[in-house]
Design an enzyme around this catalytic site. Structure first.
Site, PDB file in Angstrom:
ATOM      1  N   LYS B  80      45.046  50.962  36.433  1.00  0.00           N
ATOM      2  CA  LYS B  80      45.155  50.238  34.942  1.00  0.00           C
ATOM      3  C   LYS B  80      44.444  50.829  34.085  1.00  0.00           C
ATOM      4  O   LYS B  80      43.126  51.419  34.262  1.00  0.00           O
ATOM      5  CB  LYS B  80      44.793  48.754  35.244  1.00  0.00           C
ATOM      6  N   SER B 155      47.962  40.701  32.333  1.00  0.00           N
ATOM      7  CA  SER B 155      48.058  41.835  31.717  1.00  0.00           C
ATOM      8  C   SER B 155      48.222  43.130  32.429  1.00  0.00           C
ATOM      9  O   SER B 155      48.674  44.331  31.787  1.00  0.00           O
ATOM     10  CB  SER B 155      46.785  42.171  30.740  1.00  0.00           C
ATOM     11  N   SER B 179      45.046  38.021  35.284  1.00  0.00           N
ATOM     12  CA  SER B 179      45.688  39.344  35.073  1.00  0.00           C
ATOM     13  C   SER B 179      46.230  40.242  36.067  1.00  0.00           C
ATOM     14  O   SER B 179      46.876  41.141  36.026  1.00  0.00           O
ATOM     15  CB  SER B 179      44.918  40.238  33.965  1.00  0.00           C
TER      16      SER B 179
END
Lengths: 478, 482
Positions: B80, B155, B179
């Site tokens: 990420k 996210s 997330s």
């Protein structure tokens, strides 16, 4: 003016003398090439996290203990949010809600009157970087070497009523910090700076007046001037029937005035909240006890001990302990020479005179206690006279020479040669018959005069004890 | 060979046994990623050359007998884009950090590299990890591999979609309120949010420091567990990292839930759940009961406060965490700024997206001196009350069970004009709870809805109860996914 009294509280920022910064391993050393003492953490780069330097906590606790504070078992860091380029995270990690130390006091003495000044709290925080404006016309530069240097802020209660009290408090505090070894307290380098909260009120009035806060004061003299100025400004306003605005003011020492920096209406909202990157500090009682046990002897204790152990007058003890460095020199010299009063005299008189003459700060004194002790020994043994000893001490003070070697090399030793001295004594007796007559008629002064003449002819290097003895016996024989 | 269908552990074992070379698989994956990316946009930065170079290195070391204790050596993965990678752009999917190149690795990256991971790139996300759809990325949204009209969740949308599409064999995400788990659920993959303090946050660009944890997203429970084993552990450079013995979670991979006590929030009985999700949920409960666990419904008094408490506290923390992005030392600086004030105002106005600005405003509001007691301080106290209630629960139960989300992946722009609805939606209440109390939680795939979109089940454990959730997830996976 006489109708009013000043009410003053202080916020004292002290830079701690830890080797590394508060939340990273960077050096705290003063100066150096800009941005040479920083890392991603103290520059607030993304993804960085703080780790508390335990020594900072220890120094804060030591200061708290020395000022009679309670040490909070469960304390916390908070973020103080504001934007300024010298503040890399745009928040300062500080303590608002649960500072490490609270509710202490220091006793001060002004004109023989003792007074207790309350300490509201002591908290830990980080210093910011420095803006540099004079390198370029268009841009300012930032040096983050100071960013993350540990500070403690000592907040007093509004217990002081004069500049004398303020200065007495600051001097006392400075000395404690110096004795603890937690800060070098250099006002010029900004490692010891005080903000002054001041209000005035009519004498006898209970409630406090509106206060202003003055920043940017960096000497004791300036503090005195700033207090006088600000008190007068406030009294003048009140006398004119005007009110005082609660505001932050900047002291301009060059012009001797304080200027409004920002009013309460424009006061910043720092949006303090607990720093979630730092877990609460749980201070172990045993650790506090350990710090307490390790606390060095502070001034008051030293004064008592000097009077008791070294039989020094209180006057001497107070002067010798007026600086930790002075006390250190004294104690180390006494440990060798075993003549406390003599050591005390050399420090109080000659050392302090030379400090003044040479403009040397006490912490920069370089001579070794061994050499002072040797010098005292030479005098005691009658091997050199005091005048020469003083001259040699200047060399010790400046260059830390070994007095024994110096005396030998320069043949400054006292003359002990009996035959030579008898000759001179007889010469003087012959040359000053009037004095001899006076002596015989019982005038003691005449003896001193004759002694003086002998010493003069010997250029001060005659052994005075021996000369005294020889002169008396020669006079008796007349 | 169709690598994309393999699990990380299968692939690693074939690499270790010289059946497959890490270089070949990396080449194949890069080719495959480039084919998929037009459709999915999982990556912000694809490390084609660096990835391949790294593959050669790792393959060489494997041949020399290195990485003996690394069960995932040689396996391509991705990270990420809020996790710092030295010399590799790390953007947080924000214009603010569009060109930001970190000078150091996050702790988890060092750990992965030590374990022979091949990092193929940086994955898309909601800007600064705020959002549940990955739509707020400055670089544009990632699409759900199951249906590209739908969001991948967020996210960590890029992290979940990349694994689901087979672009990488596993990934790292970060989880502040769900997330990792919600996008895992939407993309049909397995994600773990570890106990707070288990994985170092050093080098994770902080959203809400007291909620954030990095965790794995993988194709199944065993892979996710193997990744967690690599990245877990105390780090003295993260003051919130917890110093304790972290033994291997792999030992929990047993199909044995006998005697486990599982609690289900009573409110799930009548919450507006998609009917296929309800079906799956009932089936899961039955599976656990059949396998010898007890499942009971539990009432939580404080659950209505979870969402407001979460938004107050996380917004407050992020408002300060994002303050350092001021245009002074790094990151975006408005070219129009003519003085200090303009550097701040313009750089932040132009550098942050709407969601980030909204949260900064919210956070600044709840921390202002007039509102601190009413909002922030109260929320802190309520967090304590909520924690107490759930700690009590976990003294009686091993697992809190429920669907990860009450619906499946939604369409793009579903919440475009209703941010309040997005925040208030009770859908994420029981993902948020794990972050509020610091518990470990996991989402595993459980079937599909009528549109073929994946459904996920969530298992929350007591603090440091990773083994409980891994064991119960593994057991469920055996029954349902396979």
């Amino acid at each position: 003016m006489y109708k009013y009294e000043k009410v003053i509280g202080l916020e004292v920022h002290v830079e701690l003398s830890t080797k590394s910064k508060i939340f990273c391993g960077c050096s705290t050393e003063f100066g150096g090439r800009p941005n040479s003492k920083c890392c991603p953490i103290c520059m607030g780069m993304p993804g960085t996290l703080p780790v508390l330097n335990r020594r900072v906590l220890e120094y804060a606790i030591a200061t708290g203990l020395a000022t009679g504070c309670t040490i909070r078992e469960y304390s916390r860091f908070d973020r103080k949010n504001y934007f300024y380029p010298d503040l890399p995270k745009s928040y300062q990690t500080s303590q608002l809600y649960l500072p490490i130390c609270y509710e202490g006091s220091l006793e001060i003495e002004v004109d023989g009157i003792k007074k207790k000044i309350g300490i509201h709290e002591i908290h830990m925080e980080e210093d910011a970087g420095k803006l540099i404006h004079d390198q370029d016309d268009e841009f300012s530069f930032i040096d983050y070497n100071r960013s993350g240097v540990p500070l403690i802020e000592i907040v007093t209660k509004p217990d002081m009523n004069s500049k004398e009290e303020v200065i007495a408090f600051l001097e006392k505090l400075q000395l404690i910090l110096e004795y603890l070894g937690v800060s070098d307290c250099k006002m010029q380098e900004g490692s010891f700076r005080a903000d002054i909260n001041l209000s005035v009120r009519k004498k006898g009035q209970k409630e406090l007046g509106t206060r202003t806060e003055m920043k940017n004061i960096n000497s004791f003299k300036a503090i005195g001037r700033a207090i006088d100025y600000e008190a007068k400004r406030q009294i003048d306003l009140l006398e004119k029937g005007e009110s005082i605005e609660q505001e932050t003011r900047r002291w301009d020492d060059a012009n001797g005035i304080s200027l409004s920096l920002r009013s309460k209406i424009n006061a910043k909202d720092y949006r303090y909240f607990p720093d979630p990157d730092l877990p609460p500090l749980v201070v172990d009682k045993d650790w506090v006890d350990e710090i307490r046990k390790r606390q060095p002897e502070l001034r008051e204790e030293k004064i008592q001990r000097y009077m008791k152990e070294f039989k020094l007058p209180e006057y001497d003890a107070k002067i010798l302990t007026s600086s930790k460095y002075l006390a250190d020199i004294f104690e180390k010299t006494v440990a060798i020479s075993k003549n406390p009063k003599e050591v005390s005299n050399w420090i109080m008189i000659e050392t302090m005179r030379l400090m003044r003459d040479r403009q040397v700060q006490v912490e920069n004194i370089t001579f070794s206690p061994e050499n002072l002790a040797r010098l005292i020994e030479l005098v005691e043994a009658g091997k050199i006279n005091r005048t020469i000893a003083k001259e040699i001490f200047e060399l010790i003070f400046d260059e830390d020479i070994d007095p024994e070697v110096y005396v030998k090399e320069h043949q400054l030793g006292v003359v002990d040669d009996r035959d030579l001295l008898i000759k001179v004594v007889q010469e003087v007796i012959r040359d000053f018959p009037d004095s001899v007559t006076d002596y015989k008629s019982g005038k003691d002064k005449a003896f001193k005069h004759l002694m003086g003449q002998i010493m003069k002819r010997m250029k001060g290097k005659a052994n005075p004890v021996l000369v005294n003895e020889l002169l008396r016996s020669e006079l008796e024989e007349l | 060979m169709d690598y994309a269908k393999m699990t990380a552990l299968e692939l690693a074992s074939k690499i270790r046994n010289n059946e497959i070379s890490a270089v070949e698989v990396t080449k194949a994956q890069i080719k495959y990623i480039k084919e998929q990316e037009d459709r999915l946009s999982c990556f912000i930065t694809l490390l084609e050359d660096e990835g391949l170079k790294r593959a050669y290195e790792v393959q060489e070391r494997i041949a020399k007998g290195d990485y003996k204790d690394s069960p995932l050596a040689g396996v391509p993965m991705a990270v990420k884009d809020n996790i710092l990678t030295k010399n590799i752009r790390t953007t947080c999917a924000s214009r603010m950090l569009e060109t930001y190149i970190p000078s150091y690795n996050a702790r988890v990256i060092d750990k992965l590299e030590d374990a022979g991971a091949i990092i193929l790139g940086k994955l898309n996300m909601d800007e600064f990890a705020m959002g549940n759809s990955s739509e707020s990325s400055y670089f544009g949204p990632t699409r759900n591999p199951f249906n590209t009209d739908h969001v991948p969740g967020g996210s960590s949308g890029g992290s979940a979609a990349a694994v689901a599409a087979g672009e990488v064999f596993y990934s790292l995400g970060s989880d502040t309120g769900g997330s990792i788990r919600q996008p895992s659920s939407y993309c049909g993959v397995t994600g773990i949010k570890p106990t707070y303090g288990t994985v170092s946050r050093n080098g994770l660009i902080g959203f809400a420091s007291s909620f954030d944890q990095i965790g794995p997203i993988a194709k199944n429970v065993s892979d996710a567990t193997a990744v967690l084993d690599i990245i877990k552990g105390y780090d003295s450079k993260d003051s919130t990292s917890i110093a304790r013995e972290y033994d291997s979670y792999t030992s929990a991979l047993t199909d044995d839930v006998r005697g486990m006590k599982i609690g289900v929030p009573k409110e799930f009985l009548d919450s507006p759940m998609n009917s296929q999700i309800r079906e799956q949920f009932d089936k899961v409960i039955k599976v656990y009961r059949d396998k010898g666990a007890t499942v009971e419904y539990v009432d939580f008094q404080t659950s209505d406060y979870i969402i407001p408490t979460y938004y107050i506290l996380t917004s407050a923390e992020v408002s300060a965490n994002l303050s350092r992005f001021d245009g002074i030392r790094y990151g975006y600086r408005s070219p129009d700024a003519k003085n200090l004030e303009e550097i701040y105002f313009k750089s932040r106005a132009e550098g942050f997206g709407d969601e980030a600005k909204l949260r900064i405003l919210l956070g600044s509001y709840v921390l202002s001196s007039d509102n601190y007691d009413t909002y922030y301080d109260k929320a802190l106290r309520i967090r304590r009350l909520i924690s107490n209630e759930f700690d009590d629960f976990f003294s009686n139960y091993d697992i809190l069970l429920g669907p990860t989300s009450l619906f499946t992946a939604f369409n793009f722009n579903a919440f475009l004009n209703s941010p309040v609805e997005k925040y208030a939606d009770s859908d994420n209440k029981y993902t948020i709870i794990a972050n509020l109390i610091g518990s470990p939680a996991m989402s595993i795939p459980c079937g599909y809805d009528e549109k073929g979109l994946p459904i996920g089940m969530q298992l929350i454990g007591r603090k440091f109860g990773e083994k409980d959730i891994i064991r119960s997830a593994y057991s469920l996976e055996k029954e349902i996914t396979s």
